[in-house]
Design an enzyme around this catalytic site. Structure first.
Site, PDB file in Angstrom:
ATOM      1  N   HIS A  96       0.824  -1.225   0.000  1.00 19.15           N
ATOM      2  CA  HIS A  96       0.000   0.000   0.000  1.00 19.15           C
ATOM      3  C   HIS A  96       0.851   1.265   0.000  1.00 19.15           C
ATOM      4  O   HIS A  96       0.341   2.345  -0.267  1.00 19.15           O
ATOM      5  CB  HIS A  96      -0.926  -0.005   1.220  1.00 19.15           C
ATOM      6  CG  HIS A  96      -2.022  -1.035   1.111  1.00 19.15           C
ATOM      7  ND1 HIS A  96      -3.316  -0.713   0.833  1.00 19.15           N
ATOM      8  CD2 HIS A  96      -1.993  -2.388   1.213  1.00 19.15           C
ATOM      9  CE1 HIS A  96      -4.056  -1.812   0.778  1.00 19.15           C
ATOM     10  NE2 HIS A  96      -3.273  -2.842   1.012  1.00 19.15           N
ATOM     11  N   ASP A 139       3.624   9.337  -0.879  1.00 21.84           N
ATOM     12  CA  ASP A 139       2.459   8.547  -0.484  1.00 21.84           C
ATOM     13  C   ASP A 139       2.198   7.478  -1.536  1.00 21.84           C
ATOM     14  O   ASP A 139       2.311   7.752  -2.735  1.00 21.84           O
ATOM     15  CB  ASP A 139       1.219   9.464  -0.386  1.00 21.84           C
ATOM     16  CG  ASP A 139       0.299   9.056   0.746  1.00 21.84           C
ATOM     17  OD1 ASP A 139       0.277   7.858   1.073  1.00 21.84           O
ATOM     18  OD2 ASP A 139      -0.396   9.928   1.295  1.00 21.84           O
TER      19      ASP A 139
HETATM   20  O1  F6P Z   1      -1.175   3.066   4.704  1.00 19.53           O
HETATM   21  C1  F6P Z   1      -0.405   2.229   5.451  1.00 19.53           C
HETATM   22  C2  F6P Z   1      -1.046   1.776   6.743  1.00 19.53           C
HETATM   23  O2  F6P Z   1      -0.198   0.941   7.442  1.00 19.53           O
HETATM   24  C3  F6P Z   1      -2.336   1.015   6.521  1.00 19.53           C
HETATM   25  O3  F6P Z   1      -2.107  -0.328   6.226  1.00 19.53           O
HETATM   26  C4  F6P Z   1      -3.024   1.265   7.825  1.00 19.53           C
HETATM   27  O4  F6P Z   1      -4.390   1.140   7.722  1.00 19.53           O
HETATM   28  C5  F6P Z   1      -2.622   2.698   8.167  1.00 19.53           C
HETATM   29  O5  F6P Z   1      -1.371   2.874   7.570  1.00 19.53           O
HETATM   30  C6  F6P Z   1      -2.658   2.971   9.652  1.00 19.53           C
HETATM   31  O6  F6P Z   1      -1.521   2.465  10.263  1.00 19.53           O
HETATM   32  P1  F6P Z   1      -1.454   1.802  11.700  1.00 19.53           P
HETATM   33  O7  F6P Z   1      -2.114   0.461  11.588  1.00 19.53           O
HETATM   34  O8  F6P Z   1       0.003   1.695  11.997  1.00 19.53           O
HETATM   35  O9  F6P Z   1      -2.190   2.688  12.634  1.00 19.53           O
END
Ligand code: F6P
Length: 479
Positions: free
Chosen positions: A158, A366
């Site tokens: 992602h 991003d």
């Molecule tokens: O965009 C990357 C990401 O790790 C997503 O997979 C996740 O939903 C978001 O960032 C939030 O991150 P975390 O789970 O570390 O709070």
């Protein structure tokens, strides 16, 4: 049809009061409902070591099966807070200055990937197709393969994949990329991410990339593709115009007293370019006296990963910048920046987007940035706002109707804000049409279906006489 197994670091378990929300969860759940299967990953809880090892908790909600596991404190510290978020996250976002490597944390990262794989294995059936998500789980397929699992396994990243010059700053880079090659299919957000991966294969791994894009390295064969993650624009549009949100939106408009509104929503993360964004807004005020008192900037930034040092630093920095700029330009009845460190209901945010004049989305780097896409989908076609978007967001390659800016160019961003705020209605409508067409051309369903079609088409891994796993269709090519 084979069952689908989704694996992600966090599992968004719906509750009775809070159904699954957020485009990605809805998109993936749609696929699970069609094929059956389950969603596996971390529950988000830190538990005792013995509970962490006691196997997944399997629950059924709204026709979908979820299997979640807790992490022990040590696993959380080393795998999530440590290697994933203090090393991989900054490096993959080109912030090697913020990255911190620790061998014990890397060992913990590999250990937790193995542990999670071991917890998933008893739930697997031979025909299942496994789709793994994101940087926490780069070596997950490798752990499954080591345990003899031969199912098709795909991976979608992602976040950005960095160029080899940056990737190689991670001491165990080779081990990581070798582990990634255990997947059958690797999905990236943009062509530059895929190109970076292929460059590594050819230049660092001594492997090769065939004209059809298949990479061969470390005795393994892996396919790679670009799958631009999207949203369901009609759902967002419906959320944005919900009558329930009319009252808070009216209240906001009243508070603005006719001022224009610039809106941003991000997790509080240094990759989002918030300091530069605040400065660009300040520059807008400096550039034009008439903008002072005429425009408000709402930045919503719920804190995340707040136990990671670099996140504490960026939070302090932003509090300082917001206070400084407000101190400079506020009057008794006007504060230019409204900086809110809390989350809002997703549907409410979409209504706020619709009520705003400019969506200001300027990450320094991003993977895609779905906020930019949601901003577009939330607009009223009769009177749309303008999206000001960073050239370093994956979404910039699709949203040609946005004003594209370099987030390192403070003057350029301020000029783009000024341009957006004074744009004529026909120009705004033309840009909106262009952006919306892109969202409809490739939505979240297309992303998911394209990835799964390619994954289902991957040859099943066979075991040859020497017990090295090779895809059946490619075995002769490797021999
Ligand atoms: O965009 C990357 C990401 O790790 C997503 O997979 C996740 O939903 C978001 O960032 C939030 O991150 P975390 O789970 O570390 O709070």
């Amino acid at each position: 049809m084979s069952r689908l197994i989704i694996v992600s670091n966090r599992v968004a378990l719906p509750t009775d009061n809070k159904p699954a929300s957020g485009g990605l969860a809805v998109g993936l759940l749609g696929a699970l409902e069609q094929s059956g299967g389950l969603w596996f990953g971390w529950s988000g809880d830190i538990v005792s070591g013995s509970r962490a090892a006691s196997g997944p908790l399997v629950q059924h909600r709204n026709g979908v099966t979820y299997a979640t596991v807790g992490l022990s404190r040590r696993d959380y510290d080393q795998y999530y807070k440590g290697f994933s978020n203090a090393m991989l996250w900054p490096t993959f976002h080109y912030r090697i200055d913020l990255a911190r490597f620790d061998r014990k944390e890397y060992a913990g990262y590999r250990r937790v990937n193995n542990l999670l794989a071991q917890q998933l294995i008893p739930l697997l059936e031979p025909d299942d197709v496994i789709w793994v998500h994101d940087y926490h789980l780069l070596p997950f397929a490798d752990a499954l393969r080591a345990a003899g699992i031969r199912n098709r396994i795909g991976f979608f990243l992602h976040i950005p994949f960095p160029a080899p010059q940056v990737l190689t700053t991670i001491p165990p880079h080779e081990d990581l990329v070798k582990a990634m090659c255990a997947y059958d299919l690797l999905g990236f957000q943009t062509h530059s991410d895929l190109t970076a991966f292929r460059d590594y294969i050819e230049r660092e791994a001594g492997g090769s990339v065939a004209p059809d894009g298949t990479a061969k390295a470390y005795g393994q064969v892996v396919r790679g593709g670009v799958y631009r993650i999207g949203i369901f624009p009609d759902d967002v549009a419906a959320q944005a115009s919900r009558p329930e949100n009319r009252k808070p939106v009216l209240e906001l408009k009243q508070g603005l007293a006719g001022r224009k509104l610039i809106m941003s929503v991000d997790r509080l993360d240094y990759s989002k370019g918030l300091v530069e964004r605040f400065r660009a807004f300040e520059r807008l005020m400096e550039m034009s006296q008439s903008r002072q008192g005429d425009v408000s900037f709402v930045q919503i930034a719920p804190p995340t990963r707040s136990d990671v040092h670099t996140y504490q630093q960026i939070r302090e920095r932003l509090e300082y910048e917001a206070g400084r700029i407000n101190g400079r330009f506020s009057s008794l009845n006007y504060a230019p920046i409204h900086y809110l460190n809390r989350g809002f209901d997703h549907r409410m945010l979409m209504s706020l987007f619709r009520a705003s004049d400019v969506g200001f989305v300027t990450p320094l780097r991003d993977g895609m940035n779905l906020v930019a896409k949601e901003y577009v989908a939330a607009q009223d076609p009769a009177d749309p706002g303008v999206l000001v978007l960073s050239c370093f967001a994956g979404a910039a390659s699709e949203l040609s109707g946005a004003l594209i800016v370099n987030p390192h160019d403070i003057d350029g961003m301020a000029e783009a804000l000024d341009h957006a705020l004074s744009m004529s209605l026909p120009q705004r409508q033309a840009r909106q049409r262009e952006n919306l067409a892109a969202l409809h051309r490739y939505n979240l369903g297309a992303w998911r279906d394209d990835f799964l079609t390619d994954l289902y088409a991957c040859p099943i891994v066979a075991v040859d006489a020497t017990d090295s796993a090779v895809p059946q269709a490619s075995a002769s090519a490797l021999a």
